[in-house]
Design a protein around this motif. Structure first.
Motif, PDB file in Angstrom:
ATOM      1  N   ASN A 189      -3.326   8.096  -8.400  1.00 55.14           N
ATOM      2  CA  ASN A 189      -3.509   6.859  -7.650  1.00 55.14           C
ATOM      3  C   ASN A 189      -4.827   6.850  -6.895  1.00 55.14           C
ATOM      4  O   ASN A 189      -5.526   5.834  -6.840  1.00 55.14           O
ATOM      5  CB  ASN A 189      -2.352   6.664  -6.671  1.00 55.14           C
ATOM      6  CG  ASN A 189      -1.062   6.275  -7.368  1.00 55.14           C
ATOM      7  OD1 ASN A 189      -1.065   5.941  -8.553  1.00 55.14           O
ATOM      8  ND2 ASN A 189       0.042   6.343  -6.660  1.00 55.14           N
ATOM      9  N   GLU A 190      -5.166   7.985  -6.302  1.00 48.96           N
ATOM     10  CA  GLU A 190      -6.402   8.059  -5.529  1.00 48.96           C
ATOM     11  C   GLU A 190      -7.624   7.897  -6.432  1.00 48.96           C
ATOM     12  O   GLU A 190      -8.574   7.193  -6.082  1.00 48.96           O
ATOM     13  CB  GLU A 190      -6.474   9.391  -4.785  1.00 48.96           C
ATOM     14  CG  GLU A 190      -7.700   9.515  -3.881  1.00 48.96           C
ATOM     15  CD  GLU A 190      -7.705  10.798  -3.073  1.00 48.96           C
ATOM     16  OE1 GLU A 190      -8.605  10.967  -2.247  1.00 48.96           O
ATOM     17  OE2 GLU A 190      -6.807  11.631  -3.276  1.00 48.96           O
ATOM     18  N   LEU A 195      -3.032   7.029   2.686  1.00 51.61           N
ATOM     19  CA  LEU A 195      -1.621   7.285   2.399  1.00 51.61           C
ATOM     20  C   LEU A 195      -1.460   8.248   1.226  1.00 51.61           C
ATOM     21  O   LEU A 195      -0.552   9.088   1.226  1.00 51.61           O
ATOM     22  CB  LEU A 195      -0.904   5.968   2.094  1.00 51.61           C
ATOM     23  CG  LEU A 195      -0.713   5.021   3.281  1.00 51.61           C
ATOM     24  CD1 LEU A 195      -0.153   3.683   2.810  1.00 51.61           C
ATOM     25  CD2 LEU A 195       0.207   5.634   4.328  1.00 51.61           C
ATOM     26  N   SER A 196      -2.330   8.149   0.210  1.00 53.87           N
ATOM     27  CA  SER A 196      -2.256   9.047  -0.937  1.00 53.87           C
ATOM     28  C   SER A 196      -2.539  10.478  -0.507  1.00 53.87           C
ATOM     29  O   SER A 196      -1.864  11.420  -0.941  1.00 53.87           O
ATOM     30  CB  SER A 196      -3.247   8.620  -2.019  1.00 53.87           C
ATOM     31  OG  SER A 196      -2.906   7.361  -2.556  1.00 53.87           O
ATOM     32  N   VAL A 210      -4.760   2.907   1.102  1.00 50.76           N
ATOM     33  CA  VAL A 210      -4.205   3.638  -0.040  1.00 50.76           C
ATOM     34  C   VAL A 210      -4.774   5.047  -0.094  1.00 50.76           C
ATOM     35  O   VAL A 210      -4.052   6.020  -0.329  1.00 50.76           O
ATOM     36  CB  VAL A 210      -4.492   2.889  -1.356  1.00 50.76           C
ATOM     37  CG1 VAL A 210      -4.278   3.799  -2.562  1.00 50.76           C
ATOM     38  CG2 VAL A 210      -3.591   1.676  -1.482  1.00 50.76           C
ATOM     39  N   ARG A 211      -6.083   5.188   0.148  1.00 49.93           N
ATOM     40  CA  ARG A 211      -6.689   6.517   0.128  1.00 49.93           C
ATOM     41  C   ARG A 211      -6.063   7.407   1.192  1.00 49.93           C
ATOM     42  O   ARG A 211      -5.755   8.585   0.944  1.00 49.93           O
ATOM     43  CB  ARG A 211      -8.205   6.408   0.333  1.00 49.93           C
ATOM     44  CG  ARG A 211      -8.961   5.889  -0.884  1.00 49.93           C
ATOM     45  CD  ARG A 211     -10.460   6.082  -0.727  1.00 49.93           C
ATOM     46  NE  ARG A 211     -11.023   5.175   0.269  1.00 49.93           N
ATOM     47  CZ  ARG A 211     -11.520   3.978  -0.006  1.00 49.93           C
ATOM     48  NH1 ARG A 211     -11.516   3.523  -1.259  1.00 49.93           N
ATOM     49  NH2 ARG A 211     -12.033   3.217   0.940  1.00 49.93           N
ATOM     50  N   HIS A 225       3.663   5.864  -5.750  1.00 47.25           N
ATOM     51  CA  HIS A 225       3.926   5.653  -7.177  1.00 47.25           C
ATOM     52  C   HIS A 225       5.295   5.021  -7.371  1.00 47.25           C
ATOM     53  O   HIS A 225       6.045   5.398  -8.283  1.00 47.25           O
ATOM     54  CB  HIS A 225       3.843   6.987  -7.924  1.00 47.25           C
ATOM     55  CG  HIS A 225       3.333   6.852  -9.321  1.00 47.25           C
ATOM     56  ND1 HIS A 225       2.114   6.281  -9.637  1.00 47.25           N
ATOM     57  CD2 HIS A 225       3.864   7.212 -10.514  1.00 47.25           C
ATOM     58  CE1 HIS A 225       1.926   6.300 -10.930  1.00 47.25           C
ATOM     59  NE2 HIS A 225       2.983   6.855 -11.496  1.00 47.25           N
ATOM     60  N   THR A 270       0.822  -1.212   0.000  1.00 47.43           N
ATOM     61  CA  THR A 270       0.000   0.000   0.000  1.00 47.43           C
ATOM     62  C   THR A 270       0.858   1.265   0.000  1.00 47.43           C
ATOM     63  O   THR A 270       0.569   2.218  -0.724  1.00 47.43           O
ATOM     64  CB  THR A 270      -0.943   0.012   1.207  1.00 47.43           C
ATOM     65  OG1 THR A 270      -0.163  -0.183   2.408  1.00 47.43           O
ATOM     66  CG2 THR A 270      -1.984  -1.077   1.103  1.00 47.43           C
ATOM     67  N   ALA A 301      -0.090  11.268  -6.767  1.00 45.45           N
ATOM     68  CA  ALA A 301      -0.970  10.883  -5.661  1.00 45.45           C
ATOM     69  C   ALA A 301      -2.433  11.019  -6.065  1.00 45.45           C
ATOM     70  O   ALA A 301      -3.263  10.163  -5.734  1.00 45.45           O
ATOM     71  CB  ALA A 301      -0.670  11.750  -4.436  1.00 45.45           C
ATOM     72  N   TYR A 345       2.644   1.799  -3.361  1.00 44.03           N
ATOM     73  CA  TYR A 345       1.665   2.178  -4.389  1.00 44.03           C
ATOM     74  C   TYR A 345       1.255   3.632  -4.234  1.00 44.03           C
ATOM     75  O   TYR A 345       1.153   4.368  -5.217  1.00 44.03           O
ATOM     76  CB  TYR A 345       0.436   1.272  -4.303  1.00 44.03           C
ATOM     77  CG  TYR A 345      -0.633   1.618  -5.311  1.00 44.03           C
ATOM     78  CD1 TYR A 345      -0.503   1.224  -6.639  1.00 44.03           C
ATOM     79  CD2 TYR A 345      -1.767   2.346  -4.935  1.00 44.03           C
ATOM     80  CE1 TYR A 345      -1.481   1.549  -7.571  1.00 44.03           C
ATOM     81  CE2 TYR A 345      -2.742   2.672  -5.866  1.00 44.03           C
ATOM     82  CZ  TYR A 345      -2.594   2.266  -7.183  1.00 44.03           C
ATOM     83  OH  TYR A 345      -3.558   2.592  -8.103  1.00 44.03           O
ATOM     84  N   ALA A 346       1.022   4.065  -2.998  1.00 46.13           N
ATOM     85  CA  ALA A 346       0.610   5.451  -2.762  1.00 46.13           C
ATOM     86  C   ALA A 346       1.689   6.430  -3.189  1.00 46.13           C
ATOM     87  O   ALA A 346       1.382   7.555  -3.587  1.00 46.13           O
ATOM     88  CB  ALA A 346       0.282   5.655  -1.282  1.00 46.13           C
TER      89      ALA A 346
END
Length: 251
Positions: free
Chosen positions: A136-137, A43-44, A40-41, A16, A10, A133, A13-14
């Motif tokens: 990703n979100e 952390l992004s 993820v939301r 990138h 996670t 970010a 990914y957040a």
């Protein structure tokens, strides 16, 4: 890659920071894991706030202070007496002091330019981090939406394409796997199918064989999507036969 390993991605990914194959695998995992989607939301959002943080810049008055202090340094007196009789040049010390002063002024001016350049680089990096970010979100919102509907198609030569559509978010994500790179000077262009009228939905990265693309614009009443090969920069309307046509599925 095991599910247990996917749960640990996670943070990367957040930021990138995942390789293409791991990013694609993790994005498929997001559709079935609400815990990872929520993380993820969060952390992004945190990464975006950190990326937008104000960096520490040199004090605005630093250049002026350096120039002011230079003027207080005493120059050497002109050579005289014994040094002149020994063949020294009376104006030599003064000239070297002048050169040193000019060098200091140039250095101070250059320092100001470097500071401006560094600040611009930092600002560009913050903007890029914020865009990554946000991308990703938005991808995560579509993949984890309660009404996310998935369609898949064989793109030939072992390539696969999957499109995930959320009517509540009004966005779509296209996931490509093992796609052949387009010919030189060409690019894959995505299209929304609005009842037979094709509407541009953005371009794919020509260097990526695996990719997750957030289609440009809202889904609205589009019933499907298509992929064509277009000149670099894209076209207003398709100029080639479609590589694939995919119908959107209902949730």
């Amino acid at each position: 890659m095991s599910t247990a390993e996917l749960h640990t991605l996670t943070g990367a990914y957040a930021l990138h920071a995942l390789p293409e194959d791991e990013r694609l695998a993790f994005e498929r995992h997001l559709g079935a894991c609400e815990a990872c989607a929520q993380e993820v939301r969060e952390l992004s959002a945190t990464a975006a706030r950190l990326g937008l943080a104000v960096s520490v810049a040199p004090p605005p008055a630093l250049r002026e202070r350096v120039l002011r202090d230079i003027t207080t340094v005493r120059q050497e007196a002109p050579a005289s007496g014994r040094s002149a009789r020994a063949g020294g040049s009376p104006g030599r010390a003064g000239r070297w002091s002048t050169y040193a002063l000019a060098a200091c002024v140039a250095a101070a001016a250059a320092f100001g330019g470097v500071a401006v350049w560094q600040n611009q680089v930092a600002q560009d990096a913050r903007q890029e981090a914020a865009r990554a970010a946000q991308h990703n979100e938005q991808v995560a919102r579509v993949l984890t939406a309660p009404d996310a509907a998935t369609s898949a198609a064989d793109l030939g030569n072992g390539a696969r394409g999957t499109v995930v559509v959320s009517q509540s978010v009004n966005r779509a994500v296209f996931l490509a796997s093992d796609m052949a790179r387009p010919p030189g000077g060409k690019v894959y262009q995505l299209w929304f199918d609005d009842g037979g009228t094709m509407r541009s939905a953005g371009l794919m990265d020509p260097s990526a064989t695996d990719d997750a693309v957030l289609l440009d614009g809202p889904v609205d009443r589009a019933s499907g999507m298509g992929i064509t090969v277009e000149p670099a920069g894209g076209s207003e309307q398709p100029t080639s036969d479609p590589v694939a046509l995919m119908e959107f599925q209902d949730a």
